[in-house]
Design an enzyme around this catalytic site. Structure first.
Site, PDB file in Angstrom:
ATOM      1  N   CYS A   2       0.855  -1.268   0.087  1.00 46.87           N
ATOM      2  CA  CYS A   2      -0.022   0.147  -0.174  1.00 46.87           C
ATOM      3  C   CYS A   2       0.838   1.318  -0.047  1.00 46.87           C
ATOM      4  O   CYS A   2       2.191   1.093   0.277  1.00 46.87           O
ATOM      5  CB  CYS A   2      -0.834  -0.106   1.240  1.00 46.87           C
ATOM      6  SG  CYS A   2      -1.921  -1.431   1.225  1.00 46.87           S
ATOM      7  N   ARG A  27       2.684   1.945  -7.227  1.00 46.75           N
ATOM      8  CA  ARG A  27       2.356   0.872  -6.363  1.00 46.75           C
ATOM      9  C   ARG A  27       1.398  -0.004  -6.612  1.00 46.75           C
ATOM     10  O   ARG A  27       1.419  -1.322  -6.154  1.00 46.75           O
ATOM     11  CB  ARG A  27       2.720   1.390  -4.922  1.00 46.75           C
ATOM     12  CG  ARG A  27       4.018   2.091  -4.624  1.00 46.75           C
ATOM     13  CD  ARG A  27       3.943   2.645  -3.264  1.00 46.75           C
ATOM     14  NE  ARG A  27       3.944   1.714  -1.998  1.00 46.75           N
ATOM     15  CZ  ARG A  27       5.240   1.600  -1.409  1.00 46.75           C
ATOM     16  NH1 ARG A  27       6.378   2.140  -1.802  1.00 46.75           N
ATOM     17  NH2 ARG A  27       5.190   0.679  -0.409  1.00 46.75           N
ATOM     18  N   TRP A  71      -4.255  -1.802  -1.524  1.00 49.41           N
ATOM     19  CA  TRP A  71      -4.354  -3.358  -2.142  1.00 49.41           C
ATOM     20  C   TRP A  71      -5.195  -4.128  -1.015  1.00 49.41           C
ATOM     21  O   TRP A  71      -5.041  -4.396  -0.041  1.00 49.41           O
ATOM     22  CB  TRP A  71      -3.139  -3.798  -2.527  1.00 49.41           C
ATOM     23  CG  TRP A  71      -2.742  -3.583  -3.894  1.00 49.41           C
ATOM     24  CD1 TRP A  71      -1.391  -3.431  -4.513  1.00 49.41           C
ATOM     25  CD2 TRP A  71      -3.467  -3.929  -5.438  1.00 49.41           C
ATOM     26  NE1 TRP A  71      -1.226  -3.107  -5.792  1.00 49.41           N
ATOM     27  CE2 TRP A  71      -2.446  -3.486  -6.269  1.00 49.41           C
ATOM     28  CE3 TRP A  71      -4.595  -4.401  -5.534  1.00 49.41           C
ATOM     29  CZ2 TRP A  71      -2.994  -3.577  -7.729  1.00 49.41           C
ATOM     30  CZ3 TRP A  71      -4.958  -4.271  -6.802  1.00 49.41           C
ATOM     31  CH2 TRP A  71      -4.105  -3.894  -7.876  1.00 49.41           C
ATOM     32  N   ASN A  97      -0.051   0.298   6.599  1.00 45.89           N
ATOM     33  CA  ASN A  97       0.579  -0.645   5.701  1.00 45.89           C
ATOM     34  C   ASN A  97       1.415  -1.748   6.064  1.00 45.89           C
ATOM     35  O   ASN A  97       1.976  -1.538   6.970  1.00 45.89           O
ATOM     36  CB  ASN A  97       1.742  -0.050   4.532  1.00 45.89           C
ATOM     37  CG  ASN A  97       2.420  -0.778   3.424  1.00 45.89           C
ATOM     38  OD1 ASN A  97       1.530  -1.837   3.232  1.00 45.89           O
ATOM     39  ND2 ASN A  97       3.202  -0.387   2.826  1.00 45.89           N
ATOM     40  N   GLY A  98       0.972  -2.945   5.692  1.00 46.99           N
ATOM     41  CA  GLY A  98       1.545  -4.256   6.457  1.00 46.99           C
ATOM     42  C   GLY A  98       0.187  -5.198   6.638  1.00 46.99           C
ATOM     43  O   GLY A  98      -0.700  -5.055   6.089  1.00 46.99           O
ATOM     44  N   GLU A 452      13.217 -13.775 -17.725  1.00 48.41           N
ATOM     45  CA  GLU A 452      13.023 -12.471 -17.398  1.00 48.41           C
ATOM     46  C   GLU A 452      12.112 -11.965 -18.691  1.00 48.41           C
ATOM     47  O   GLU A 452      11.043 -11.034 -18.281  1.00 48.41           O
ATOM     48  CB  GLU A 452      14.318 -11.656 -17.079  1.00 48.41           C
ATOM     49  CG  GLU A 452      14.027 -10.071 -17.032  1.00 48.41           C
ATOM     50  CD  GLU A 452      13.123  -9.540 -15.750  1.00 48.41           C
ATOM     51  OE1 GLU A 452      12.698  -8.398 -15.865  1.00 48.41           O
ATOM     52  OE2 GLU A 452      12.838 -10.528 -15.188  1.00 48.41           O
ATOM     53  N   LYS A 456       8.376 -10.284 -18.107  1.00 49.05           N
ATOM     54  CA  LYS A 456       7.938  -8.855 -18.270  1.00 49.05           C
ATOM     55  C   LYS A 456       6.668  -9.013 -19.230  1.00 49.05           C
ATOM     56  O   LYS A 456       5.545  -8.255 -19.102  1.00 49.05           O
ATOM     57  CB  LYS A 456       8.757  -8.261 -19.373  1.00 49.05           C
ATOM     58  CG  LYS A 456      10.165  -7.799 -18.354  1.00 49.05           C
ATOM     59  CD  LYS A 456       9.703  -6.650 -17.725  1.00 49.05           C
ATOM     60  CE  LYS A 456      10.329  -6.382 -16.421  1.00 49.05           C
ATOM     61  NZ  LYS A 456      10.165  -7.400 -15.318  1.00 49.05           N
ATOM     62  N   GLU A 459       3.644  -9.941 -17.180  1.00 54.30           N
ATOM     63  CA  GLU A 459       3.202  -8.903 -16.208  1.00 54.30           C
ATOM     64  C   GLU A 459       2.289  -7.745 -16.700  1.00 54.30           C
ATOM     65  O   GLU A 459       1.420  -7.397 -16.251  1.00 54.30           O
ATOM     66  CB  GLU A 459       4.391  -8.113 -15.664  1.00 54.30           C
ATOM     67  CG  GLU A 459       5.154  -8.673 -14.672  1.00 54.30           C
ATOM     68  CD  GLU A 459       6.194  -8.054 -14.006  1.00 54.30           C
ATOM     69  OE1 GLU A 459       6.580  -7.881 -12.924  1.00 54.30           O
ATOM     70  OE2 GLU A 459       7.307  -7.658 -14.973  1.00 54.30           O
ATOM     71  N   HIS A 475      10.630 -32.038 -22.847  1.00 54.92           N
ATOM     72  CA  HIS A 475      10.329 -32.743 -21.743  1.00 54.92           C
ATOM     73  C   HIS A 475       8.573 -32.151 -21.092  1.00 54.92           C
ATOM     74  O   HIS A 475       8.552 -31.936 -20.069  1.00 54.92           O
ATOM     75  CB  HIS A 475      11.144 -32.627 -20.725  1.00 54.92           C
ATOM     76  CG  HIS A 475      12.629 -33.192 -21.031  1.00 54.92           C
ATOM     77  ND1 HIS A 475      12.840 -34.450 -21.033  1.00 54.92           N
ATOM     78  CD2 HIS A 475      13.766 -32.398 -21.548  1.00 54.92           C
ATOM     79  CE1 HIS A 475      14.026 -34.706 -21.318  1.00 54.92           C
ATOM     80  NE2 HIS A 475      14.684 -33.403 -21.681  1.00 54.92           N
ATOM     81  N   LYS A 574       4.466  -2.517  -6.822  1.00 55.65           N
ATOM     82  CA  LYS A 574       5.954  -2.278  -7.114  1.00 55.65           C
ATOM     83  C   LYS A 574       6.821  -2.959  -5.888  1.00 55.65           C
ATOM     84  O   LYS A 574       7.963  -3.705  -6.160  1.00 55.65           O
ATOM     85  CB  LYS A 574       6.008  -0.820  -6.896  1.00 55.65           C
ATOM     86  CG  LYS A 574       7.751  -0.412  -7.338  1.00 55.65           C
ATOM     87  CD  LYS A 574       7.934  -0.813  -8.773  1.00 55.65           C
ATOM     88  CE  LYS A 574       9.269  -0.446  -9.164  1.00 55.65           C
ATOM     89  NZ  LYS A 574       9.591  -0.978 -10.571  1.00 55.65           N
TER      90      LYS A 574
END
Length: 579
Positions: A2, A27, A71, A97-98, A452, A456, A459, A475, A574
């Site tokens: 948050c 974020r 969030w 936040n947490g 990576e 991306k 995401e 496989h 983020k």
């Protein structure tokens, strides 16, 4: 995950808090709210975007204010569950936040004592606990409340007719901006940049009483001094600068970021100690984990030093082979799993090194040493320039391990990256944008590059993409190949070049369209793929960077073609500050 913003000073608080929350939109959030104190506590909170509801906030007045972007964790995203939360009387407001791990037990006991809860959140218990302990001194009430909380928190609290903001943190970031007759609070420094370049980073367990004129910090009930640091980032660093999206701006900043990061640490005395350990363990999450895997391949090939790479989120659940040194990689310096991994390493008496982008972040206080990236603020949720900055640190470490063998090579990277920045990649995007799933493949050091690239793509475009070592497709995943399943294959010169060309031919035989990334002038690779993307023919280290940037651009342009919310992809934040 948050975002928190607070203001106390001589200006109207609400506009400054709102603007600060907008700076934290990268974020991610699904609801927001603001509370001000002006003889009474007034709260406005809404689900959805700030831009859609900003008019509702204009009635808030006062020179003390706190705000929050949320969030959803405990309870669905709606107006009621949005922060700030208040006590039964409406005289106390809190943002948090947490995660409060014991909130269910606390809530049950508070209800038994007559408290009335409005929301489903864990945060609301904080407001009601403060109410229980409040006898005219908000600092004392918050201090007592924190003794009963288990979990992580960054908290801002205000009370009716109290001329202070009380701020506290444990395992969740909170930074204070020191202005002239005003103090700002935020989850990171981006909301502070327009107002001050002086910052105080609270440490775990700190609680601070803020007035316009002073900051009083306490730890375990004892007054402590916290240094005022100078912020080197500017507000211009955090603006789009004419680019359509922050992500594209940050992709274009990578040549300079790589150059600046290498130059900033190439003569750092702390690099020398990395010659000593026979073995190194690197812990990281997400994109940072992929950067660490690339380092492993390069370090073991060129320095013959053994490098283990572990997912920080799994590190504490088993006994990993920790060797002579543990390196923890985190862009924000606040990644909860990576912080926990560092603590575990220290408990086993391992020397620890942090690689991070944020001065004063939690990891800098946990690790024995820190090497800083020079990425500046990264606003887009998808990591681009921070990934490149991490690679810059790792390659400077590699260069030190190899007695400066790659100094000239590293000096060419930024020029080569600049050459690929203009790629539009229309033909490749045309293949991918109609796909529902796709694969990325590479061999050797380009396997983690493929991982990576796939991350991306998924995401920001929401196309399901998976990265594989090229030989592993046979496989199992070969069963998924079809004309509707594109493959991005990295086929740069290497000892496995002939093998990966064979792999590409096998994929083509199953009907899969293949986008190949190879070096300029490679007519053989170009002849067997559907779309060929050339990068400069240079050292493998340089190719790692140029191919990575091409894959970032491919994800960006695909997401743009699909009209995705590129800088704020759904469900993502983020900085992952809870485990």
């Amino acid at each position: 995950m948050c975002g928190i913003v607070g203001y106390i000073g001589w200006r109207d608080a609400a506009p400054l808090v709102i603007e600060g929350l907008k700076r934290l939109e990268y974020r991610g959030y699904d609801s927001f709210g603001v509370a001000t104190e002006n003889g009474q506590i007034r709260v406005v909170k809404r689900s959805g975007r700030i831009s859609e509801n900003e008019a509702d906030l204009t009635a808030l007045t006062g020179q003390i204010g706190i705000g929050h972007t949320r969030w959803a964790t405990h309870g669905v995203p709606n107006d009621t569950n949005a922060h700030p939360h208040t006590d039964c009387t409406g005289r106390i407001a809190v943002v948090h936040n947490g995660i409060i791990e014991n909130y269910a037990l606390l809530k049950r006991k508070l209800i038994e004592r007559g408290h009335r809860f409005k929301s489903e959140t864990d945060t609301e218990v904080i407001a009601h606990l403060i109410e229980e302990y409040y006898e005219g001194d908000l600092l004392s009430a918050v201090s007592e409340t924190l003794r009963h909380l288990e979990g992580s928190y960054a908290v801002l609290a205000i009370a009716e007719n109290d001329p202070r903001i009380i701020a506290a943190r444990k395992s969740s970031p909170l930074v204070l901006g020191v202005g002239d007759g005003e103090v700002l609070c935020a989850s990171d420094i981006t909301p502070l940049l327009e107002h001050t370049q002086r910052a105080v980073y609270l440490e775990d367990g700190d609680i601070a009483a803020l007035t316009p004129a002073r900051i009083d910090v306490y730890h375990d009930g004892v007054p402590v001094e916290r240094l005022v640091d100078h912020i080197t980032w500017s507000i211009d660093d955090a603006r789009k600068g004419g680019f359509e999206h922050y992500m594209l701006k940050e992709i274009y900043e990578q040549p300079q970021v790589f150059f600046d990061t290498v130059k900033s640490i190439e003569n750092d005395s702390r690099l020398a100690m990395l010659r000593i350990p026979a073995e190194v363990t690197v812990v990281a999450c997400g994109t940072s984990y992929h950067a660490a895997l690339i380092f492993r391949y390069l370090a073991e090939e060129y320095s013959r030093k053994r490098v283990s790479v572990e997912l920080a989120s799994e590190f504490k659940y088993y006994t990993p082979p920790i060797r002579d040194m543990v390196i923890a990689v985190t862009q924000s310096g606040e990644t909860a799993d990576t912080l926990a991994a560092i603590q575990r390493a220290k408990a086993r008496n391992c020397p620890t090194l942090a690689i991070t982008n944020v001065l004063g972040s939690s990891i800098t206080r946990s690790a024995d040493w820190t090497l800083f990236m020079c990425a500046g603020p990264e606003i887009s949720v998808a990591a681009t320039k921070s990934f490149t900055a991490q690679l810059a640190v790792f390659m400077a470490i590699l260069n030190e391990m190899c007695d400066g063998k790659f100094t000239e090579t590293l000096g060419r990277v930024h020029c080569s990256v600049e050459r690929v920045l203009s790629y539009e990649l229309e033909d490749a995007v045309a293949i991918i944008k109609n796909a529902s799933e796709m694969f990325y493949v590479g061999r050797g050091v380009f396997y983690p590059v493929a991982l990576e690239g796939a991350l991306k793509m998924k995401e920001i475009s929401y196309v399901h993409a998976e990265g594989y070592a090229a030989g592993e497709l046979k496989h199992g995943p070969f069963a998924l190949l079809s004309e509707e399943t594109p493959v991005v294959a990295i086929c740069t010169p290497s000892p496995t070049y002939g093998v990966i060309l064979s792999n590409i031919k096998e994929m083509k035989a199953r009907g899969a369209p293949v986008i190949g990334i190879g070096v300029e002038g490679d007519t053989e690779a170009e002849s067997i793929v559907d779309v060929f993307i050339p990068v400069p023919d240079d050292h493998q280290i340089v190719q790692v960077l140029t191919v990575s940037v091409v894959l970032q651009l491919l994800a960006y342009h695909t997401a743009r073609a699909l009209n995705r919310d590129i800088d704020k992809p759904r469900n993502l934040a983020k900085s992952v500050t809870v485990e």
